[in-house]
Design a protein around this motif. Sequence first.
Motif, short mmCIF file in Angstrom:
data_model
loop_
_atom_site.label_atom_id
_atom_site.label_comp_id
_atom_site.label_asym_id
_atom_site.label_seq_id
_atom_site.Cartn_x
_atom_site.Cartn_y
_atom_site.Cartn_z
N VAL A 121 0.84 -1.21 0.00
CA VAL A 121 0.00 0.00 0.00
C VAL A 121 0.88 1.25 0.00
O VAL A 121 0.64 2.18 -0.78
CB VAL A 121 -0.96 -0.01 1.21
N ALA A 122 1.88 1.29 0.87
CA ALA A 122 2.77 2.45 0.95
C ALA A 122 3.52 2.67 -0.36
O ALA A 122 3.64 3.80 -0.83
CB ALA A 122 3.75 2.29 2.11
N HIS A 125 1.10 3.94 -3.11
CA HIS A 125 0.75 5.34 -2.87
C HIS A 125 1.93 6.27 -3.18
O HIS A 125 1.76 7.28 -3.87
CB HIS A 125 0.31 5.51 -1.40
N ARG A 126 3.11 5.92 -2.71
CA ARG A 126 4.29 6.76 -2.91
C ARG A 126 4.65 6.89 -4.39
O ARG A 126 5.00 7.96 -4.87
CB ARG A 126 5.48 6.18 -2.13
N SER A 128 2.55 6.12 -6.99
CA SER A 128 1.36 6.31 -7.82
C SER A 128 1.28 5.25 -8.91
O SER A 128 1.12 5.55 -10.10
CB SER A 128 1.33 7.71 -8.44
#
Length: 169
Positions: A121-122, A125-126, A128
């Motif tokens: 997830v991280a 998100h980081r 994209s």
Amino acid sequence: MNAYRTAAPHRPAADYDRRFDGQPVVHCPDCHWAQALDKRLHQGPWALIYWHRDHPANAVDHLAELPDRLAIPSYVQWGWQAHWLAIEDTRTEEGFLLFGREDLEIFHSVSAHGSLDQAVVANAHRRSVFPSAARAEIEAAASDLFRTGLLRPAPGLGPAKVPPKAATG
């Protein structure tokens, strides 16, 4: 023969014919312990060989398939500097080395949950990116950490529990 193997001392050795990512493998023919050397972290096989002789109960086959549930071994000291993971493998006492952002995400996720899910997830998100692309990158980085002994299978943790389905009528 099994009684002899449990009573006999372990005889770990470096195997320069077996390689992982270009690095030799250390293993013990008396148990299932095996791992790849990291040239930056381990500086040769001797410290790991001596460590295994002193700690045969901590034997893990790090060349096996990456498990679903992971843990950080007690011999790994870690922290972070800015967005870098700082690791010291106390088996070799070479001092802290810096690893990338993905590795830091993995260590945070494994230390909190025993899985790679939060790291995925991280990372998604980081960067994209789609979760599937993030998962592939995180699993590849986790595999490298696992192969060099910096991660291990989580003790006492079974596979992730799936909640039971609600009864429908």
